[in-house]
Design a protein around this motif. Sequence first.
Motif, mmCIF file in Angstrom:
data_model
loop_
_atom_site.group_PDB
_atom_site.id
_atom_site.type_symbol
_atom_site.label_atom_id
_atom_site.label_comp_id
_atom_site.label_asym_id
_atom_site.label_seq_id
_atom_site.Cartn_x
_atom_site.Cartn_y
_atom_site.Cartn_z
ATOM 1 N N ASP A 126 7.366 12.585 1.061
ATOM 2 C CA ASP A 126 6.920 11.574 0.163
ATOM 3 C C ASP A 126 6.653 10.406 0.858
ATOM 4 O O ASP A 126 5.692 9.631 0.828
ATOM 5 N N GLU A 127 7.471 10.050 1.735
ATOM 6 C CA GLU A 127 7.385 8.899 2.735
ATOM 7 C C GLU A 127 6.159 9.086 3.530
ATOM 8 O O GLU A 127 5.171 8.048 3.553
ATOM 9 N N LEU A 128 6.113 10.212 4.147
ATOM 10 C CA LEU A 128 4.635 10.379 4.730
ATOM 11 C C LEU A 128 3.439 10.263 4.062
ATOM 12 O O LEU A 128 2.485 9.932 4.533
ATOM 13 N N PRO A 157 17.022 0.729 2.567
ATOM 14 C CA PRO A 157 17.248 1.980 1.931
ATOM 15 C C PRO A 157 15.932 2.792 1.623
ATOM 16 O O PRO A 157 15.852 3.915 1.858
ATOM 17 N N GLU A 158 14.866 2.098 1.004
ATOM 18 C CA GLU A 158 13.768 3.053 0.688
ATOM 19 C C GLU A 158 12.979 3.334 1.804
ATOM 20 O O GLU A 158 12.640 4.599 1.711
ATOM 21 N N PHE A 159 12.760 2.499 2.775
ATOM 22 C CA PHE A 159 12.039 3.106 3.845
ATOM 23 C C PHE A 159 12.549 4.022 4.815
ATOM 24 O O PHE A 159 12.236 4.772 5.509
ATOM 25 N N GLY A 179 0.998 -1.143 0.090
ATOM 26 C CA GLY A 179 0.068 0.048 -0.086
ATOM 27 C C GLY A 179 1.015 1.256 -0.021
ATOM 28 O O GLY A 179 0.627 2.144 -0.857
ATOM 29 N N HIS A 180 1.771 1.299 0.853
ATOM 30 C CA HIS A 180 2.891 2.319 0.954
ATOM 31 C C HIS A 180 3.467 2.384 -0.544
ATOM 32 O O HIS A 180 3.653 3.745 -1.135
ATOM 33 N N GLU A 181 3.849 1.579 -1.211
ATOM 34 C CA GLU A 181 4.576 1.562 -2.426
ATOM 35 C C GLU A 181 3.414 2.128 -3.575
ATOM 36 O O GLU A 181 3.941 2.950 -4.361
ATOM 37 N N ILE A 182 2.276 1.638 -3.504
ATOM 38 C CA ILE A 182 1.359 2.079 -4.527
ATOM 39 C C ILE A 182 0.994 3.742 -3.974
ATOM 40 O O ILE A 182 0.750 4.227 -5.171
ATOM 41 N N GLY A 183 1.245 3.987 -2.937
ATOM 42 C CA GLY A 183 1.038 5.338 -2.693
ATOM 43 C C GLY A 183 2.364 6.316 -3.198
ATOM 44 O O GLY A 183 1.879 7.293 -3.648
ATOM 45 N N HIS A 184 3.351 5.836 -3.590
ATOM 46 C CA HIS A 184 4.239 6.628 -4.258
ATOM 47 C C HIS A 184 3.959 6.668 -5.748
ATOM 48 O O HIS A 184 4.355 7.688 -6.288
ATOM 49 N N VAL A 185 3.411 5.422 -6.169
ATOM 50 C CA VAL A 185 2.824 5.603 -7.647
ATOM 51 C C VAL A 185 1.663 6.754 -7.683
ATOM 52 O O VAL A 185 2.014 7.528 -8.607
#
Length: 256
Positions: free
Chosen positions: A191-193, A230-232, A137-143
Amino acid sequence: MRSRGSWKIRILIGLAIVAFAYFNKCSNTETNPYTGREQHITMNPEQEIAIGLQSAPEMAQQHGGLYPDERLQTFVDAVGNKLVQNSIARETPYQYDFHLLADDRTINAFALPGGQCFITYALFKQLNEAQLAGVMGHEIGHVIGRHSAERIAESQFWQQTMMGATVGAGDLGSVVGAIGQNTLLKNGRGDELESDDLGVLLMIQSGYDPNEMVEVMQILKSAAGPNRVPEFQSTHPDPENRIEKIKESIRKYQGR
Ligand SMILES: [Zn+2]
């Protein structure tokens, strides 16, 4: 006499380039329909999808390729697609794909623009289904948040501005460059938030317990040393602050 004249012209050309970069930035401003946030974007969703698809094999290769077990691959697909089918992600123009990577040492997950999402086996094996949904869900959030496209537009803007400053007065270029880098890092934390917030929303819309996202943060926090995420964790705000924000998102969306 002559050198003074060319000095003025150089400044004027420099200012014109900076002004053009700024004009470009303003004219490329659009409101993201899924987050309501104004962003500077210079590419369309089709271009984002193309960039993601083009880079996907190389990204997979860097993590030892895809995980060989088809069953687990199917499971990651199913959880990812459940999130897409039941949430705002379904309305977006992106083409989502979920990949389990063979890398069993690097705890990581990431997304490419346009919908290609990845998780390493090292992270996958530590998660239950709802926590996997939280990560995806977090990754879809970046998209959905179009964060990569925004970073690309941002760096194009700074490149143009730096070119203008360099033409105008040599040394200024490096000063502007430094400002540009800070801006990129600051946006990275945002972006992360934003992705955490969207991840919580997607989990709730798909019937997953969003409190598992808090558990994901605890798991990531305890992953130290060479197994860093790294990403998180590279550009992230401190974990406690992040957990607080996630709890705020849960209250916000569950109260609806
Ligand atoms: Zn992230």
